[in-house]
Design a protein around this motif. Structure first.
Motif, PDB file in Angstrom:
ATOM      1  N   THR A   1       9.004  65.386  10.879  1.00  0.00           N
ATOM      2  CA  THR A   1       7.937  65.668  11.849  1.00  0.00           C
ATOM      3  C   THR A   1       7.877  67.146  12.176  1.00  0.00           C
ATOM      4  OG1 THR A   1       8.278  63.468  12.810  1.00  0.00           O
ATOM      5  CG2 THR A   1       6.987  65.038  14.096  1.00  0.00           C
ATOM      6  N   ALA A   2       9.036  67.801  12.304  1.00  0.00           N
ATOM      7  CA  ALA A   2       9.062  69.236  12.591  1.00  0.00           C
ATOM      8  C   ALA A   2       8.424  70.023  11.444  1.00  0.00           C
ATOM      9  CB  ALA A   2      10.499  69.691  12.827  1.00  0.00           C
ATOM     10  N   ALA A   3       8.690  69.603  10.201  1.00  0.00           N
ATOM     11  CA  ALA A   3       8.068  70.267   9.053  1.00  0.00           C
ATOM     12  C   ALA A   3       6.553  70.078   9.079  1.00  0.00           C
ATOM     13  CB  ALA A   3       8.649  69.716   7.757  1.00  0.00           C
ATOM     14  N   SER A   4       6.113  68.899   9.487  1.00  0.00           N
ATOM     15  CA  SER A   4       4.669  68.657   9.558  1.00  0.00           C
ATOM     16  C   SER A   4       4.030  69.518  10.644  1.00  0.00           C
ATOM     17  CB  SER A   4       4.386  67.172   9.800  1.00  0.00           C
ATOM     18  OG  SER A   4       4.698  66.781  11.120  1.00  0.00           O
ATOM     19  N   LEU A   5       4.761  69.796  11.722  1.00  0.00           N
ATOM     20  CA  LEU A   5       4.227  70.658  12.773  1.00  0.00           C
ATOM     21  C   LEU A   5       4.014  72.078  12.255  1.00  0.00           C
ATOM     22  CD1 LEU A   5       3.406  71.098  15.715  1.00  0.00           C
ATOM     23  CD2 LEU A   5       5.823  71.511  16.257  1.00  0.00           C
ATOM     24  N   VAL A   6       4.928  72.565  11.436  1.00  0.00           N
ATOM     25  CA  VAL A   6       4.758  73.892  10.823  1.00  0.00           C
ATOM     26  C   VAL A   6       3.480  73.912   9.984  1.00  0.00           C
ATOM     27  CG1 VAL A   6       5.744  75.541   9.182  1.00  0.00           C
ATOM     28  CG2 VAL A   6       7.230  74.387  10.840  1.00  0.00           C
ATOM     29  N   LEU A   7       3.239  72.850   9.252  1.00  0.00           N
ATOM     30  CA  LEU A   7       2.041  72.774   8.422  1.00  0.00           C
ATOM     31  C   LEU A   7       0.768  72.683   9.259  1.00  0.00           C
ATOM     32  CD1 LEU A   7       3.384  70.353   5.672  1.00  0.00           C
ATOM     33  CD2 LEU A   7       2.794  72.770   5.372  1.00  0.00           C
ATOM     34  N   VAL A   8       0.863  72.066  10.441  1.00  0.00           N
ATOM     35  CA  VAL A   8      -0.287  72.031  11.345  1.00  0.00           C
ATOM     36  C   VAL A   8      -0.745  73.448  11.666  1.00  0.00           C
ATOM     37  CG1 VAL A   8      -0.991  71.557  13.731  1.00  0.00           C
ATOM     38  CG2 VAL A   8       0.146  69.785  12.408  1.00  0.00           C
ATOM     39  N   PHE A   9       0.194  74.306  12.029  1.00  0.00           N
ATOM     40  CA  PHE A   9      -0.159  75.678  12.399  1.00  0.00           C
ATOM     41  C   PHE A   9      -0.570  76.507  11.179  1.00  0.00           C
ATOM     42  CE2 PHE A   9       2.491  74.561  16.137  1.00  0.00           C
ATOM     43  CZ  PHE A   9       1.539  74.829  17.112  1.00  0.00           C
ATOM     44  N   ALA A  10       0.052  76.222  10.026  1.00  0.00           N
ATOM     45  CA  ALA A  10      -0.342  76.939   8.809  1.00  0.00           C
ATOM     46  C   ALA A  10      -1.792  76.627   8.453  1.00  0.00           C
ATOM     47  CB  ALA A  10       0.587  76.558   7.659  1.00  0.00           C
ATOM     48  N   ALA A  11      -2.149  75.331   8.490  1.00  0.00           N
ATOM     49  CA  ALA A  11      -3.526  74.940   8.190  1.00  0.00           C
ATOM     50  C   ALA A  11      -4.485  75.533   9.209  1.00  0.00           C
ATOM     51  CB  ALA A  11      -3.647  73.415   8.179  1.00  0.00           C
TER      52      ALA A  11
ATOM     53  N   TRP B   1      -8.185  71.937  14.297  1.00  0.00           N
ATOM     54  CA  TRP B   1      -8.426  72.280  12.901  1.00  0.00           C
ATOM     55  C   TRP B   1      -9.916  72.482  12.648  1.00  0.00           C
ATOM     56  CZ3 TRP B   1      -5.130  68.487   9.410  1.00  0.00           C
ATOM     57  CH2 TRP B   1      -3.806  68.944   9.364  1.00  0.00           C
ATOM     58  N   TRP B   2     -10.744  71.575  13.189  1.00  0.00           N
ATOM     59  CA  TRP B   2     -12.177  71.646  12.911  1.00  0.00           C
ATOM     60  C   TRP B   2     -12.810  72.847  13.628  1.00  0.00           C
ATOM     61  CZ3 TRP B   2     -10.187  68.996   9.678  1.00  0.00           C
ATOM     62  CH2 TRP B   2      -9.715  67.686   9.817  1.00  0.00           C
ATOM     63  N   LEU B   3     -12.321  73.152  14.834  1.00  0.00           N
ATOM     64  CA  LEU B   3     -12.817  74.355  15.507  1.00  0.00           C
ATOM     65  C   LEU B   3     -12.416  75.605  14.733  1.00  0.00           C
ATOM     66  CD1 LEU B   3     -12.133  73.521  19.282  1.00  0.00           C
ATOM     67  CD2 LEU B   3     -14.240  73.219  17.965  1.00  0.00           C
ATOM     68  N   ALA B   4     -11.198  75.630  14.198  1.00  0.00           N
ATOM     69  CA  ALA B   4     -10.763  76.774  13.388  1.00  0.00           C
ATOM     70  C   ALA B   4     -11.624  76.892  12.137  1.00  0.00           C
ATOM     71  CB  ALA B   4      -9.289  76.607  13.016  1.00  0.00           C
ATOM     72  N   TRP B   5     -12.044  75.762  11.583  1.00  0.00           N
ATOM     73  CA  TRP B   5     -12.912  75.767  10.401  1.00  0.00           C
ATOM     74  C   TRP B   5     -14.228  76.471  10.729  1.00  0.00           C
ATOM     75  CZ3 TRP B   5     -11.546  73.163   5.723  1.00  0.00           C
ATOM     76  CH2 TRP B   5     -12.543  73.144   4.745  1.00  0.00           C
ATOM     77  N   ILE B   6     -14.772  76.178  11.898  1.00  0.00           N
ATOM     78  CA  ILE B   6     -16.026  76.822  12.319  1.00  0.00           C
ATOM     79  C   ILE B   6     -15.826  78.329  12.449  1.00  0.00           C
ATOM     80  CG2 ILE B   6     -17.705  76.985  14.196  1.00  0.00           C
ATOM     81  CD1 ILE B   6     -17.178  73.991  14.731  1.00  0.00           C
TER      82      ILE B   6
ATOM     83  N   PHE C   1      -7.510  77.940   8.027  1.00  0.00           N
ATOM     84  CA  PHE C   1      -8.876  77.528   8.302  1.00  0.00           C
ATOM     85  C   PHE C   1      -9.612  78.609   9.103  1.00  0.00           C
ATOM     86  CE2 PHE C   1      -7.754  72.707   8.208  1.00  0.00           C
ATOM     87  CZ  PHE C   1      -7.814  72.718   6.820  1.00  0.00           C
ATOM     88  N   SER C   2      -8.947  79.209  10.074  1.00  0.00           N
ATOM     89  CA  SER C   2      -9.594  80.219  10.916  1.00  0.00           C
ATOM     90  C   SER C   2      -9.924  81.488  10.138  1.00  0.00           C
ATOM     91  CB  SER C   2      -8.704  80.565  12.108  1.00  0.00           C
ATOM     92  OG  SER C   2      -7.558  81.293  11.699  1.00  0.00           O
ATOM     93  N   GLN C   3      -9.227  81.679   9.016  1.00  0.00           N
ATOM     94  CA  GLN C   3      -9.488  82.851   8.173  1.00  0.00           C
ATOM     95  C   GLN C   3     -10.453  82.556   7.034  1.00  0.00           C
ATOM     96  OE1 GLN C   3      -8.023  85.917   9.138  1.00  0.00           O
ATOM     97  NE2 GLN C   3      -7.640  84.527  10.864  1.00  0.00           N
ATOM     98  N   GLY C   4     -10.891  81.329   6.936  1.00  0.00           N
ATOM     99  CA  GLY C   4     -11.777  80.954   5.826  1.00  0.00           C
ATOM    100  C   GLY C   4     -11.048  80.778   4.519  1.00  0.00           C
TER     101      GLY C   4
END
Length: 367
Positions: free
Chosen positions: A181-191, A246-251, A195-198
């Motif tokens: 779960t901790a590894a998945s949290l790191v991936l949450v922030f990476a994504a 994630w979706w807001l960062a995509w925008i 996404f925010s950078q396009g």
């Protein structure tokens, strides 16, 4: 015989502990001290945790394998019969043996029912013989038993095979569910950052890897009986909070690469507000009807596979990105989110009408 890289007896001890049974010890052939109730279980079988709990709550029950009726466990109201019953269990005698007189032959279904409320699915609790030739099949059956019955189509149809091998590897390496779960949290922030950078492709890779680990951690916890209140809270908080960001960062990322939406604030409000509204609708349904909204009717369970949640949204965004139109992908997410809110509002209204006409609602999964 090991299962999930641990002795079967250790897994059984964990199941007994979760059932509130103390003083767990291997049988040594001697009569136990005291005359209180006693559980006897063959350690060459793997028992569903719910089955162990059901047996612990059923004095006088003689648990028998459903395929051939062979007794494998017993709940003795008094320990003074322990020796003959234990010897009969160990010898593999039938339920008609005199040692079992007065005990009530019971199947797993009789002790647990055919509906798993925690995992929202039909299915009899498993009781599996553990031997070298059955180990792989036992692990696969346990893994399948750890899945929720109502979930999205990626989790249900795409992830099982690779997740099974990942869970086996984690168990062998001693990796805990919370570490996954901790590894998945790191991936949450990476994504979120990508996404925010396009940077769509690395962001999507991180997001999909996160969703895969989100499947692995829960299954690892269930098959090894290592779930904790903290781990459950940790996992569910991540699942609850990250998708709309994630979706807001995509925008934001669309603006960063020169593909701004005509109405980014409106689209973001629909996505974020719709996500919150869906969760509130689901909570309201539980309060009103004492069940989750997606288990009432077959249609509701089928729609849960594609409703605007993280994985179905990622499918739309991935397809749109591969076609070179990430902007259309996020617009599709917004539209599908709004439709999901409408669908759940309609289901809630239908449920209220059905209850008025016919009394309390009952899930179709309960038979």
């Amino acid at each position: 015989m090991p299962v999930w890289s641990m002795p079967g007896s250790a897994l059984l001890a964990r199941a007994l502990e979760r059932a509130g049974v103390g003083d767990v010890a291997p049988w040594n052939g001697a009569a136990p001290a005291g005359d209180g109730p006693l559980l006897l279980l063959r350690a060459d079988h793997v028992y569903d945790a719910a089955l162990v709990s059901g047996l612990a709550k059923s004095p006088g029950a003689l648990l028998c394998r459903p395929e051939d009726g062979l007794p494998v466990a017993a709940h003795l109201p008094r320990a003074d019969r322990a020796v003959p019953v234990a010897e009969a269990l160990e010898a593999g005698r039938g339920a008609e043996d005199a040692a079992f007189a007065g005990l009530r032959p019971s199947t797993p279904k009789a002790l647990t029912g055919a509906y798993n409320h925690a995992l929202r699915k039909r299915g009899e609790a498993y009781l599996l013989r553990l031997a070298p030739e059955t180990r792989r099949a036992v692990e696969w059956r346990m893994f399948g038993g750890s899945y929720k019955g109502v979930t999205d189509f990626v989790t249900k149809h795409v992830w099982p095979r690779p997740a099974f091998h990942a869970v086996r590897a984690c168990a062998a390496l001693g990796i805990t569910p919370n570490q996954v779960t901790a590894a998945s949290l790191v991936l949450v922030f990476a994504a979120l950052w990508w996404f925010s950078q396009g940077a769509w492709l690395p962001g999507l890779l991180a997001a999909w890897a996160m969703t895969f680990l989100d499947t692995v951690d829960g299954k690892l916890a269930r098959v090894t009986l290592t779930s904790t209140k903290f781990g459950n809270l940790f996992d569910h908080l991540i699942d609850l909070i990250h998708p709309p960001f994630w979706w807001l960062a995509w925008i934001v990322g669309l603006g960063a690469v020169g593909m701004p939406l005509a109405h980014p604030v409106l689209v973001g409000a629909v996505i974020f507000g719709g996500y919150v509204l869906q969760r509130l609708q689901e909570g309201l349904f539980i309060i009103l009807f004492k069940m989750q909204i997606h288990i009432w009717r077959p249609f509701d369970s089928a729609f849960r596979q594609v409703i605007a949640r993280r994985n179905p949204n990622l499918v739309m965004l991935t397809a749109a990105t591969l076609l070179g139109r990430p902007d259309l992908g996020i617009l599709a997410v917004a539209a599908w989110t709004a439709l999901g809110c409408v669908e759940q509002a309609v289901v809630t209204a239908q449920a209220a009408l059905a209850r008025r006409r016919g009394g309390p609602l009952r899930s179709w999964l309960e038979g």
